[in-house]
Design an enzyme around this catalytic site. Sequence first.
Site, PDB file in Angstrom:
ATOM      1  N   ASP A 218       0.852  -1.194   0.000  1.00 58.57           N
ATOM      2  CA  ASP A 218       0.000   0.000   0.000  1.00 58.57           C
ATOM      3  C   ASP A 218       0.885   1.241   0.000  1.00 58.57           C
ATOM      4  O   ASP A 218       2.105   1.164   0.076  1.00 58.57           O
ATOM      5  CB  ASP A 218      -0.881  -0.003   1.247  1.00 58.57           C
ATOM      6  CG  ASP A 218      -0.047  -0.093   2.524  1.00 58.57           C
ATOM      7  OD1 ASP A 218       0.423   0.960   3.007  1.00 58.57           O
ATOM      8  OD2 ASP A 218       0.187  -1.214   3.016  1.00 58.57           O
ATOM      9  N   ASP A 220       0.572   3.575   2.437  1.00 53.68           N
ATOM     10  CA  ASP A 220       0.302   4.120   3.764  1.00 53.68           C
ATOM     11  C   ASP A 220      -0.942   4.998   3.671  1.00 53.68           C
ATOM     12  O   ASP A 220      -1.987   4.514   3.260  1.00 53.68           O
ATOM     13  CB  ASP A 220       1.532   4.860   4.294  1.00 53.68           C
ATOM     14  CG  ASP A 220       1.540   4.961   5.812  1.00 53.68           C
ATOM     15  OD1 ASP A 220       1.071   4.023   6.465  1.00 53.68           O
ATOM     16  OD2 ASP A 220       2.023   5.973   6.340  1.00 53.68           O
TER      17      ASP A 220
END
Length: 298
Positions: A218, A220
């Site tokens: 991802d 974040d």
Amino acid sequence: MRETRGAAFHSADLGIIGGSGIYAFDGLEDVEEIELRTPYGDPSGPLVLGTTGGRRAAFVPRHGRGHFIPPSGIPSRANIYALKSLGVREVISVSAVGSLRGDFAPGDMVVPDQIVDRTRGMRPGSFFGDGMVAHVSLADPYCVRLRPQLEAAADVVHPTVHDAGTYCCIEGPQFSTRAESELYRSWGMDVIGMTALPEAKLAREAELCYVALALVTDYDCWHPGHDSVDAHSVAEVMAANVSAAQRVLAEFAAATEPASCSCHRALDGAIMTDRQIIARASGAPVPTLLRDRVAPVT
């Protein structure tokens, strides 16, 4: 230390610590499962020994099977101690990380070269203390000999592998705030996770080579074009990358052999406590498996 089936019959030279989503290591041959008890408690779970790429490996799931151990509760001392007790000399840590830069995309792999500690001191981070002081060097927290070998193995398997990066280790278990994420980016951090420490510190004290294979899941919460990280999205991306990570480990094992390294001499000159004090100390506060390296003067 007690082992349920007799430790003398079990050994490995390569240790693998599986992170989020990696609770088993498929593809191992001649598999056996053992339970170990260490002076630092039980490891995260039974250790699975098997052969991959011609090397004997020992696997332990960092969060336990089924993921029931939070980052701050991982028994890192027991995990590292158990691996060393089996004869392991090299450890590969596999973990999920968030990206703090645009060119480290979800699905990429990273072989970090540095760590910044943003934990809060809640995790036991040393085998020493209580009557004995040791200061090992952590200038290069990941083994400089093994890192290029792991990166080369990953390149064979995966299309996008970054050969360096600074891992920002936070306490968790919550993900970062947007302000924290932007702060870490301004510091030049590359990826973010919750488990690199104290593993790297303990591996150095135990005189083990330690490297990491970080799987980006991802961005974040800083990236305006992507949703903020959540546990479900991390699990989805990790599930898609588990097979690739296991192929990297098999490729690494097949392409490498155990070798001597400066990591195996990390305690040379690191013990500050006078050997006479160690000799007089009740209970000899020396980690059992390191006792031959710090033998007191008699």
